[in-house]
Design a protein around this motif. Structure first.
Motif, mmCIF file in Angstrom:
data_model
loop_
_atom_site.group_PDB
_atom_site.id
_atom_site.type_symbol
_atom_site.label_atom_id
_atom_site.label_comp_id
_atom_site.label_asym_id
_atom_site.label_seq_id
_atom_site.Cartn_x
_atom_site.Cartn_y
_atom_site.Cartn_z
ATOM 1 N N VAL A 29 123.248 110.653 65.735
ATOM 2 C CA VAL A 29 122.281 110.541 64.647
ATOM 3 C C VAL A 29 121.354 109.371 65.003
ATOM 4 C CG1 VAL A 29 121.976 110.072 62.188
ATOM 5 C CG2 VAL A 29 123.901 111.483 62.963
ATOM 6 N N LEU B 131 124.880 109.674 55.243
ATOM 7 C CA LEU B 131 123.935 110.626 55.811
ATOM 8 C C LEU B 131 123.439 111.569 54.725
ATOM 9 C CD1 LEU B 131 125.861 111.725 59.036
ATOM 10 C CD2 LEU B 131 124.102 109.957 58.830
ATOM 11 N N ILE C 200 119.253 116.045 59.472
ATOM 12 C CA ILE C 200 120.210 114.942 59.330
ATOM 13 C C ILE C 200 119.465 113.617 59.445
ATOM 14 C CG2 ILE C 200 122.295 113.859 60.245
ATOM 15 C CD1 ILE C 200 122.773 116.606 61.728
ATOM 16 N N ARG D 148 119.870 109.144 58.255
ATOM 17 C CA ARG D 148 120.622 108.060 57.602
ATOM 18 C C ARG D 148 119.977 107.734 56.261
ATOM 19 N NH1 ARG D 148 123.604 104.803 61.688
ATOM 20 N NH2 ARG D 148 123.237 105.858 63.665
#
Length: 118
Positions: free
Chosen positions: A9, A57, A95, A97
């Motif tokens: 990520v 996430l 995806i 954060r």
């Protein structure tokens, strides 16, 4: 036969603590085989794991016509990997954060993803 793809990520917060976009340059978009399609692709899962710090996430799934679900997933280093079965027809996974609080500053702890398609 199962197939796997994995990656990381991206560092940096994509979303603030309210779930609003900060910047899309911190989002990864995975194009996937259409999940759970009889005779073509079987069940599919997206999994996450982290180390050193808990990371939140924001994960969204698109079925080719609409974003069918958005989940906010806390990935904890002390836990095993977190697996989510993908809904039928999944074609894209977004995806990024997300800040847990306004004071959250840990935007670079390692977080990996694993896509499994059977």
């Amino acid at each position: 036969m199962a197939t796997f793809q994995l990656g990381d990520v991206p560092h940096g917060f994509a979303y603030n603590e309210d779930g609003n976009l900060i910047h899309y340059k911190h989002v990864i978009l995975l194009a996937t085989p259409a999940a759970n399609q009889s005779g073509v692709w079987g069940d599919s899962w997206i999994s996450f794991g982290s180390d050193w710090a808990e990371t939140r996430l924001r994960v969204a799934v698109h079925d080719g016509a609409a974003w069918v679900w958005v989940k906010h997933i806390d990935v904890k280093p002390a836990d095993g990997r977190i697996a989510q079965q993908l809904p039928p027809g999944t074609q894209k996974i977004s995806i990024g954060r997300e800040k847990k609080t306004a004071g959250d500053f840990v935007d670079n702890a390692p977080v990996g993803w694993l896509l499994e398609v059977k």
